[in-house]
Scaffold this motif. Structure first.
Motif, PDB file in Angstrom:
ATOM      1  N   LEU A 153     -72.676 -42.976 -36.178  1.00 24.52           N
ATOM      2  CA  LEU A 153     -72.768 -43.061 -34.718  1.00 24.52           C
ATOM      3  C   LEU A 153     -71.946 -44.226 -34.177  1.00 24.52           C
ATOM      4  O   LEU A 153     -71.351 -44.134 -33.094  1.00 24.52           O
ATOM      5  N   THR A 154     -71.893 -45.313 -34.918  1.00 25.10           N
ATOM      6  CA  THR A 154     -71.075 -46.459 -34.507  1.00 25.10           C
ATOM      7  C   THR A 154     -69.595 -46.096 -34.530  1.00 25.10           C
ATOM      8  O   THR A 154     -68.833 -46.484 -33.642  1.00 25.10           O
ATOM      9  N   TYR A 155     -69.203 -45.339 -35.534  1.00 27.86           N
ATOM     10  CA  TYR A 155     -67.814 -44.868 -35.597  1.00 27.86           C
ATOM     11  C   TYR A 155     -67.499 -43.981 -34.388  1.00 27.86           C
ATOM     12  O   TYR A 155     -66.442 -44.109 -33.775  1.00 27.86           O
ATOM     13  N   VAL A 156     -68.413 -43.081 -34.043  1.00 27.07           N
ATOM     14  CA  VAL A 156     -68.226 -42.223 -32.867  1.00 27.07           C
ATOM     15  C   VAL A 156     -68.061 -43.074 -31.612  1.00 27.07           C
ATOM     16  O   VAL A 156     -67.210 -42.801 -30.765  1.00 27.07           O
ATOM     17  N   GLU A 157     -68.857 -44.133 -31.503  1.00 25.52           N
ATOM     18  CA  GLU A 157     -68.827 -45.007 -30.335  1.00 25.52           C
ATOM     19  C   GLU A 157     -67.542 -45.831 -30.278  1.00 25.52           C
ATOM     20  O   GLU A 157     -66.916 -45.945 -29.226  1.00 25.52           O
ATOM     21  N   GLU A 158     -67.144 -46.394 -31.404  1.00 26.16           N
ATOM     22  CA  GLU A 158     -66.008 -47.312 -31.426  1.00 26.16           C
ATOM     23  C   GLU A 158     -64.657 -46.608 -31.593  1.00 26.16           C
ATOM     24  O   GLU A 158     -63.630 -47.114 -31.119  1.00 26.16           O
ATOM     25  N   GLU A 159     -64.657 -45.491 -32.268  1.00 23.50           N
ATOM     26  CA  GLU A 159     -63.409 -44.781 -32.568  1.00 23.50           C
ATOM     27  C   GLU A 159     -63.518 -43.328 -32.108  1.00 23.50           C
ATOM     28  O   GLU A 159     -63.329 -42.387 -32.880  1.00 23.50           O
ATOM     29  N   THR A 160     -63.810 -43.170 -30.827  1.00 28.89           N
ATOM     30  CA  THR A 160     -64.045 -41.835 -30.281  1.00 28.89           C
ATOM     31  C   THR A 160     -62.860 -40.910 -30.502  1.00 28.89           C
ATOM     32  O   THR A 160     -63.025 -39.741 -30.877  1.00 28.89           O
ATOM     33  N   ASP A 161     -61.648 -41.403 -30.264  1.00 33.24           N
ATOM     34  CA  ASP A 161     -60.460 -40.572 -30.460  1.00 33.24           C
ATOM     35  C   ASP A 161     -60.373 -40.065 -31.893  1.00 33.24           C
ATOM     36  O   ASP A 161     -60.067 -38.887 -32.135  1.00 33.24           O
ATOM     37  N   GLY A 162     -60.635 -40.944 -32.830  1.00 36.16           N
ATOM     38  CA  GLY A 162     -60.560 -40.550 -34.234  1.00 36.16           C
ATOM     39  C   GLY A 162     -61.569 -39.476 -34.577  1.00 36.16           C
ATOM     40  O   GLY A 162     -61.250 -38.498 -35.270  1.00 36.16           O
ATOM     41  N   PHE A 163     -62.788 -39.627 -34.096  1.00 34.79           N
ATOM     42  CA  PHE A 163     -63.828 -38.642 -34.387  1.00 34.79           C
ATOM     43  C   PHE A 163     -63.491 -37.299 -33.746  1.00 34.79           C
ATOM     44  O   PHE A 163     -63.714 -36.235 -34.338  1.00 34.79           O
ATOM     45  N   MET A 164     -62.956 -37.332 -32.534  1.00 37.17           N
ATOM     46  CA  MET A 164     -62.569 -36.094 -31.859  1.00 37.17           C
ATOM     47  C   MET A 164     -61.501 -35.353 -32.649  1.00 37.17           C
ATOM     48  O   MET A 164     -61.520 -34.120 -32.752  1.00 37.17           O
ATOM     49  N   TRP A 173     -73.052 -33.857 -31.201  1.00 38.53           N
ATOM     50  CA  TRP A 173     -73.771 -33.713 -29.919  1.00 38.53           C
ATOM     51  C   TRP A 173     -73.730 -35.021 -29.139  1.00 38.53           C
ATOM     52  O   TRP A 173     -73.472 -35.041 -27.941  1.00 38.53           O
ATOM     53  N   TRP A 174     -73.943 -36.140 -29.846  1.00 36.85           N
ATOM     54  CA  TRP A 174     -73.994 -37.451 -29.192  1.00 36.85           C
ATOM     55  C   TRP A 174     -72.626 -37.875 -28.683  1.00 36.85           C
ATOM     56  O   TRP A 174     -72.518 -38.687 -27.765  1.00 36.85           O
ATOM     57  N   LEU A 175     -71.570 -37.315 -29.248  1.00 27.36           N
ATOM     58  CA  LEU A 175     -70.207 -37.610 -28.800  1.00 27.36           C
ATOM     59  C   LEU A 175     -70.070 -37.378 -27.295  1.00 27.36           C
ATOM     60  O   LEU A 175     -69.410 -38.145 -26.600  1.00 27.36           O
ATOM     61  N   ASP A 176     -70.701 -36.344 -26.803  1.00 25.12           N
ATOM     62  CA  ASP A 176     -70.642 -36.029 -25.373  1.00 25.12           C
ATOM     63  C   ASP A 176     -71.784 -36.661 -24.587  1.00 25.12           C
ATOM     64  O   ASP A 176     -71.600 -37.109 -23.461  1.00 25.12           O
ATOM     65  N   GLU A 177     -72.964 -36.722 -25.173  1.00 20.96           N
ATOM     66  CA  GLU A 177     -74.148 -37.175 -24.442  1.00 20.96           C
ATOM     67  C   GLU A 177     -74.187 -38.698 -24.259  1.00 20.96           C
ATOM     68  O   GLU A 177     -74.460 -39.194 -23.177  1.00 20.96           O
ATOM     69  N   ARG A 178     -74.014 -39.411 -25.360  1.00 22.91           N
ATOM     70  CA  ARG A 178     -74.076 -40.887 -25.389  1.00 22.91           C
ATOM     71  C   ARG A 178     -75.430 -41.436 -24.919  1.00 22.91           C
ATOM     72  O   ARG A 178     -75.549 -42.598 -24.587  1.00 22.91           O
ATOM     73  N   GLN A 179     -76.419 -40.605 -24.860  1.00 17.72           N
ATOM     74  CA  GLN A 179     -77.772 -41.008 -24.540  1.00 17.72           C
ATOM     75  C   GLN A 179     -78.723 -40.220 -25.448  1.00 17.72           C
ATOM     76  O   GLN A 179     -78.490 -39.035 -25.689  1.00 17.72           O
ATOM     77  N   ALA A 188     -79.488 -44.432 -26.776  1.00 18.31           N
ATOM     78  CA  ALA A 188     -78.667 -45.375 -27.546  1.00 18.31           C
ATOM     79  C   ALA A 188     -78.571 -44.934 -29.004  1.00 18.31           C
ATOM     80  O   ALA A 188     -79.473 -44.277 -29.537  1.00 18.31           O
ATOM     81  N   LYS A 189     -77.453 -45.300 -29.647  1.00 14.77           N
ATOM     82  CA  LYS A 189     -77.210 -44.867 -31.024  1.00 14.77           C
ATOM     83  C   LYS A 189     -78.330 -45.289 -31.974  1.00 14.77           C
ATOM     84  O   LYS A 189     -78.672 -44.551 -32.910  1.00 14.77           O
ATOM     85  N   GLU A 190     -78.912 -46.468 -31.735  1.00  9.49           N
ATOM     86  CA  GLU A 190     -80.003 -46.934 -32.593  1.00  9.49           C
ATOM     87  C   GLU A 190     -81.222 -46.017 -32.471  1.00  9.49           C
ATOM     88  O   GLU A 190     -81.909 -45.745 -33.457  1.00  9.49           O
ATOM     89  N   VAL A 191     -81.467 -45.539 -31.251  1.00  8.53           N
ATOM     90  CA  VAL A 191     -82.592 -44.627 -31.014  1.00  8.53           C
ATOM     91  C   VAL A 191     -82.324 -43.282 -31.689  1.00  8.53           C
ATOM     92  O   VAL A 191     -83.207 -42.700 -32.328  1.00  8.53           O
ATOM     93  N   VAL A 192     -81.104 -42.792 -31.550  1.00  6.29           N
ATOM     94  CA  VAL A 192     -80.742 -41.516 -32.172  1.00  6.29           C
ATOM     95  C   VAL A 192     -80.893 -41.602 -33.684  1.00  6.29           C
ATOM     96  O   VAL A 192     -81.490 -40.724 -34.320  1.00  6.29           O
ATOM     97  N   ALA A 193     -80.347 -42.667 -34.281  1.00  4.88           N
ATOM     98  CA  ALA A 193     -80.439 -42.835 -35.730  1.00  4.88           C
ATOM     99  C   ALA A 193     -81.896 -42.902 -36.181  1.00  4.88           C
ATOM    100  O   ALA A 193     -82.273 -42.293 -37.195  1.00  4.88           O
ATOM    101  N   ALA A 194     -82.723 -43.612 -35.431  1.00  2.00           N
ATOM    102  CA  ALA A 194     -84.136 -43.758 -35.794  1.00  2.00           C
ATOM    103  C   ALA A 194     -84.849 -42.407 -35.773  1.00  2.00           C
ATOM    104  O   ALA A 194     -85.657 -42.101 -36.656  1.00  2.00           O
ATOM    105  N   HIS A 195     -84.547 -41.579 -34.775  1.00  2.81           N
ATOM    106  CA  HIS A 195     -85.212 -40.278 -34.664  1.00  2.81           C
ATOM    107  C   HIS A 195     -84.721 -39.298 -35.720  1.00  2.81           C
ATOM    108  O   HIS A 195     -85.518 -38.516 -36.254  1.00  2.81           O
ATOM    109  N   VAL A 196     -83.425 -39.335 -36.017  1.00  5.27           N
ATOM    110  CA  VAL A 196     -82.907 -38.460 -37.069  1.00  5.27           C
ATOM    111  C   VAL A 196     -83.558 -38.792 -38.397  1.00  5.27           C
ATOM    112  O   VAL A 196     -84.024 -37.907 -39.137  1.00  5.27           O
ATOM    113  N   VAL A 197     -83.627 -40.072 -38.716  1.00  5.75           N
ATOM    114  CA  VAL A 197     -84.223 -40.488 -39.988  1.00  5.75           C
ATOM    115  C   VAL A 197     -85.731 -40.269 -39.973  1.00  5.75           C
ATOM    116  O   VAL A 197     -86.336 -39.980 -41.013  1.00  5.75           O
ATOM    117  N   ASN A 198     -86.348 -40.360 -38.812  1.00  2.00           N
ATOM    118  CA  ASN A 198     -87.772 -40.059 -38.704  1.00  2.00           C
ATOM    119  C   ASN A 198     -88.036 -38.628 -39.166  1.00  2.00           C
ATOM    120  O   ASN A 198     -88.963 -38.365 -39.943  1.00  2.00           O
TER     121      ASN A 198
END
Length: 215
Positions: A94-105, A165-171, A173-183
């Motif tokens: 998720l951090t890569y998506v946030e910091e390197e959006t062009d690359g992930f796209m 999905w988060w690439l477009d939504e951005r909501q 926060a990435k920490e919340v998304v990661a926590a829920h996925v791992v949950n």
């Protein structure tokens, strides 16, 4: 005052940066050598000189993104408990998506066959790394370690699709998304059955009740 001329290395890096932005915005098919040359304010032969054409430039861009993302994921799972490693891997993506959006796209959205192989290769590398972690955990808990790759495929796929999905939504926060996925992942793993069956199969295998026998 004359403008200082770029060295060959500087020009190459400039074209890679420009190509990266163009491929992210327009895709592989929508980007031309003419477009890249115009953005760099050079002639088309300069692009051909450095990369042999659009395909060569694209290959360099994808390779760099692959190396960057693979390094992030590898470093994220190098230490910590089993759960912490999965959390760190999800957050790294998720951090890569946030910091390197062009690359992930470029990695996930371009329809070219080159991209398909590239991202699949990256995911397979992640699956291999997660399989090793899960294999150790399965052995420790008495589960079949040969099934670790199956669960690794499921976990990596879940995180990968959520990141897209988060690439477009951005909501949120990435920490919340990661926590829920791992949950979802971890609490599923914590109640893992040694020999799971589909609900319909359980009904077939279940012993008949007295009422069923009489019927």
């Amino acid at each position: 005052m004359a403008r200082q001329r770029m060295t060959g290395k500087q020009r190459r890096e400039q074209l890679i940066s420009i190509g990266r932005s163009a491929f992210a915005e327009q895709g592989f098919d929508g980007t031309s050598v003419e477009d890249i040359a115009a953005r760099a304010k050079v002639s088309k032969p300069v692009v051909y000189e450095h990369f042999g054409g659009k395909e060569g430039l694209y290959a360099v861009v994808v390779d760099r993104e692959m190396q960057d993302l693979e390094r992030r994921i590898t470093e994220s799972i190098s230490t910590g408990s089993w759960r912490e490693r999965i959390e760190q891997a999800a957050l790294a993506l998720l951090t890569y998506v946030e910091e390197e959006t062009d690359g992930f796209m470029i990695l996930v959205r371009d329809p070219s066959s080159k991209q398909d192989r590239a991202f699949s290769t990256l995911l397979n590398t992640a699956v291999s790394q997660v399989s090793h972690i899960l294999g150790t955990a399965f052995t420790h808990r008495g589960f079949d370690e040969n099934l670790a790759v199956l669960y690794a495929q499921a976990l990596v796929g879940m995180v990968s699709m959520t990141a897209q999905w988060w690439l477009d939504e951005r909501q949120p926060a990435k920490e919340v998304v990661a926590a829920h996925v791992v949950n979802l992942c971890w609490n599923g793993l914590s109640k893992l059955e040694t020999s799971p069956k589909l609900g319909s199969q359980k009904l077939i295998d279940a012993p008949a009740t007295p009422d069923q026998t009489e019927a």
